[in-house]
Motif scaffolding. Structure first.
Motif, short mmCIF file in Angstrom:
data_model
loop_
_atom_site.label_atom_id
_atom_site.label_comp_id
_atom_site.label_asym_id
_atom_site.label_seq_id
_atom_site.Cartn_x
_atom_site.Cartn_y
_atom_site.Cartn_z
N TRP A 68 -5.25 3.75 -11.07
CA TRP A 68 -3.79 3.64 -11.18
C TRP A 68 -3.43 2.18 -11.42
O TRP A 68 -3.90 1.30 -10.71
N PRO B 59 -4.99 8.52 -3.91
CA PRO B 59 -3.63 8.38 -3.37
C PRO B 59 -2.61 9.41 -3.86
O PRO B 59 -1.48 9.41 -3.39
N THR B 60 -3.00 10.29 -4.76
CA THR B 60 -2.04 11.24 -5.35
C THR B 60 -1.23 12.02 -4.31
O THR B 60 -0.05 12.24 -4.48
N ARG C 110 0.84 -1.21 0.00
CA ARG C 110 0.00 0.00 0.00
C ARG C 110 0.87 1.25 0.00
O ARG C 110 1.68 1.43 -0.87
N TYR D 92 6.40 13.21 -9.54
CA TYR D 92 5.00 13.36 -9.94
C TYR D 92 5.00 13.92 -11.36
O TYR D 92 5.45 15.05 -11.58
N TYR E 257 3.53 4.04 -10.75
CA TYR E 257 2.09 4.05 -11.03
C TYR E 257 1.84 4.79 -12.34
O TYR E 257 2.53 5.77 -12.66
N SER F 116 7.91 6.14 -7.23
CA SER F 116 8.31 6.11 -5.84
C SER F 116 9.24 4.92 -5.66
O SER F 116 9.78 4.40 -6.65
N ALA G 46 -0.63 11.10 -1.23
CA ALA G 46 -0.03 10.19 -0.23
C ALA G 46 -0.54 10.48 1.18
O ALA G 46 0.22 10.55 2.14
N GLY H 189 3.42 4.50 0.92
CA GLY H 189 4.86 4.58 1.03
C GLY H 189 5.39 5.83 1.69
O GLY H 189 6.47 5.82 2.26
N VAL H 190 4.63 6.93 1.63
CA VAL H 190 5.19 8.23 2.05
C VAL H 190 4.62 8.66 3.40
O VAL H 190 3.40 8.78 3.56
N ARG I 88 10.54 1.45 -2.83
CA ARG I 88 10.36 0.67 -1.62
C ARG I 88 11.69 0.41 -0.91
O ARG I 88 11.73 0.09 0.25
N LEU J 226 3.73 8.27 -11.67
CA LEU J 226 4.42 8.54 -10.42
C LEU J 226 5.54 7.52 -10.21
O LEU J 226 5.32 6.33 -10.44
C1 PHB Z 1 3.92 5.16 -2.89
O1 PHB Z 1 5.14 5.09 -2.62
O2 PHB Z 1 3.20 4.16 -2.97
C2 PHB Z 1 3.31 6.50 -3.13
C3 PHB Z 1 4.13 7.63 -3.12
C4 PHB Z 1 3.56 8.87 -3.34
C5 PHB Z 1 2.20 8.98 -3.53
C6 PHB Z 1 1.38 7.86 -3.53
C7 PHB Z 1 1.95 6.60 -3.32
O3 PHB Z 1 1.65 10.21 -3.75
#
Ligand code: PHB
Ligand code: RFL
Length: 395
Positions: free
Chosen positions: A188, A296-297, A47, A204, A225, A215, A299, A49-50, A217, A213
Motif C-alpha cells: 500500500w 491491514p485491509t 498507523r 473500500y 491508500y 479513511s 483494520a 485508524g479504525v 484522521r 481506501l
Molecule cells: C486507516 O484509517 O488507516 C485504515 C482504515 C481502514 C482500514 C485500514 C486502515 O481497513
C-alpha cells in the motif's frame, strides 16, 4: 550491572505494551515498560485508524477513553465500491448495534503514555532490550541498554509486546515455535492529505487498476491508500500522479469526487499474514504484532492486539490475586482461538479486494460475485459486519 526488579517486564510501548501496563496497574500489579524509541517518535508514528466497538469499550473501562469519546469519529457504516457503483453497508444495523470508531493509533498511544506517567510507574524511553534470559526459570531477566549503560530487568513474567521486528519472538529457542504465514505480492502506498474526507465513512474500492481506501484522521485530514507494487519507489509518485490514480479508482457512475489537498506524508506498507504458535514460552508471553500480523485491509492489527492483552491481563490478575495459574497457562490457546478468526477475515478481505497480477480473468469474476453477495445477501452482509465491527472477546 544496574538491575531493576518488578512483577511484569514489558518490552515495547506500542498499543499492546501500554494497554497491558494500564490494565495491570488497575489490577494492582507492578510493571516496567522498556521502549527502544523516544516518546516523541512513538507518539507520532502513523498507523491504524479504525477501532472495533469492544476496543473502544475496553479503552473506556481502562480510564483512557475521554479524548476518544470527544474526538473519535463514530461510523455506523462503510462504503464498498466495485464496478463504478457505491454500496453502503449499515454495519451498525447489520451487527446488532455495533459501530466502529476512527481514532488514530498514535492518539491512543499519547493517551496511554499520559496515563502511565500519571501512575508514576516506570516507562523507560530509549531503552532497547537486547536479550531475554532464563525464560524457563521463576525469575526471567531482560537485558537492555539505557543511556549508554547495560542494565537488567528481573521479573516474574516477560510480556513480549515489541512488534514484528522486536527481539521477543526471536528469543524463543529454535523449533519451539510454529510459524504460519503468507506475504502478498503487493503493498500500500499511504498518504496523509490536508483535505476534508469526501465521504464521512471509510471507502473500500475494488478496481481493475487495484484496490484503494479512503479513511480519515480528523474532519480536515484524509488518510488514503493505493494498492501498488511491492518494490514501488515512493519518489516516483508525484502528488499529481497520486491524485489522478486515486480519482480513477474511487470514480463512480454518479460523479463522486475526492477532495484534494496538500500531501504531508507518503509511506509504503508491505502486506503480510503471519501467526506464531504458541504465543507463550516459559515465562515469556507474546502479544500483538510480536505474535501475529494481518494485512491491514480489515483494520484488525491493533484490535487483535487488544484481544491478546485482555486475556494476558486477566490471566495475570488471576495469578496474583488468587494464586491461580490456569488462565495464564491457557493464554496461548485462548488468544489463538480469536487470532485465527481475525486472520481469516483479514486475509479473505485482502484477497477479495486486491488485484493479483498473475490472476486469471476468472478470479476477477469470483471477486465481483463475492462482493455482490455481500451487498445483496443479508446473511453475508451480517457476517461481514460482525467481523468488521469486532467479534466478542473471549475474556
Ligand atoms: C486507516 O484509517 O488507516 C485504515 C482504515 C481502514 C482500514 C485500514 C486502515 O481497513
Ligand atoms: P507496535 O505498535 O509495533 O509496538 C511495538 C513497540 O516495541 C518497540 N520495540 C522495542 N522496545 C524495546 N526493545 C526492543 N528491542 C524493541 N523492539 C521494538 C517498538 O519501538 C514499538 O514501539 O506493536 P503492538 O503494540 O503490538 O501494536 C500493533 C499495531 O501497531 C498494529 O497491529 C496496527 O498498527 C496495524 N494496523 C491497523 N490495525 C487496526 O486495528 N486498525 C487499522 O485501521 C490498522 N491500520 C495498521 C493499519 C498498520 C499499518 N501499518 C503501517 C503496518 C494501517 C497501516 C498502514
Amino acid at each position: 550491572m544496574k538491575t531493576i526488579k518488578t512483577q511484569v517486564g514489558i518490552v515495547g510501548a506500542g498499543p499492546s505494551g501500554l494497554l497491558l501496563a494500564q490494565m495491570l496497574h488497575l489490577a494492582g500489579i507492578e510493571s516496567v515498560i522498556l521502549e527502544s524509541r523516544s516518546r516523541a517518535y512513538i507518539e507520532n508514528r502513523q498507523r491504524a485508524g479504525v477501532l472495533e466497538h469492544g476496543v473502544v469499550q475496553t479503552l473506556r473501562d481502562c480510564g483512557v477513553g475521554h479524548r476518544l469519546a470527544r474526538e473519535g469519529m463514530v461510523h455506523e457504516g462503510i462504503d464498498i465500491r466495485f464496478g463504478e457503483k457505491r454500496h453502503r453497508l449499515d454495519v451498525k444495523a447489520l451487527s446488532g448495534g455495533q459501530c466502529v470508531t476512527v481514532y488514530p493509533q498514535h492518539e491512543i498511544v499519547k493517551d496511554l503514555v499520559e496515563a502511565r506517567l500519571r501512575t508514576g510507574h516506570p516507562i523507560l524511553f530509549g531503552a532497547k532490550a537486547t536479550s531475554l534470559l532464563a525464560l524457563d526459570q521463576p525469575r526471567p531477566r531482560v537485558r537492555y541498554e539505557h543511556e549508554g549503560e547495560a542494565c537488567e530487568l528481573e521479573c516474574d513474567f516477560v510480556a513480549g509486546c515489541d512488534g514484528f521486528h522486536g527481539i521477543s519472538r526471536a528469543a524463543v529457542p529454535a523449533g519451539q515455535l510454529e510459524i504460519y504465514g503468507r506475504d502478498y505480492p503487493f503493498a500500500w502506498l499511504g498518504i496523509l492529505a490536508e483535505a476534508p474526507p469526501a465521504s464521512h465513512e471509510v471507502i473500500y474500492a475494488h478496481h481493475e487498476r487495484g484496490f484503494a481506501l479512503q479513511s480519515m484522521r480528523s474532519p480536515s485530514v484524509s488518510r488514503l491508500y493505493l494498492q501498488c507494487a511491492i518494490d514501488e519507489d515512493v519518489d516516483q509518485w508525484s502528488d499529481d500522479r497520486i491524485w489522478s490514480e486515486l480519482h480513477a479508482r474511487f470514480a463512480t457512475d454518479d460523479g463522486f469526487l475526492l477532495n484534494e489537498g496538500r500531501i504531508v506524508q507518503k509511506s509504503l506498507t508491505p502486506m503480510r499474514s503471519f501467526v506464531t504458535a504458541p504465543m507463550r514460552h516459559g515465562r515469556l508471553m507474546l502479544a500483538g504484532d510480536a505474535a501475529h500480523i494481518v494485512p491491514p485491509t480489515g483494520a484488525k492489527g491493533l484490535n487483535s492486539a487488544v484481544g491478546d492483552v485482555r486475556i494476558m491481563a486477566a490471566g495475570l490478575d488471576a495469578y496474583y490475586r488468587r494464586g491461580q495459574s490456569d488462565l495464564l497457562d491457557r493464554y496461548s490457546d485462548i488468544a489463538l482461538h480469536r487470532v485465527w478468526k481475525t486472520q481469516r477475515f483479514a486475509a479473505s478481505l485482502c484477497t477479495l479486494l486486491h488485484r493479483f497480477h498473475d490472476e486469471p480473468r476468472f478470479q476477477l469474476q469470483m471477486q465481483l460475485a463475492e462482493l455482490r453477495q455481500i451487498v445483496e445477501d443479508a446473511r453475508a452482509a451480517e457476517l461481514f459486519a460482525r467481523n468488521y465491527t469486532g467479534l466478542p472477546f473471549d475474556v
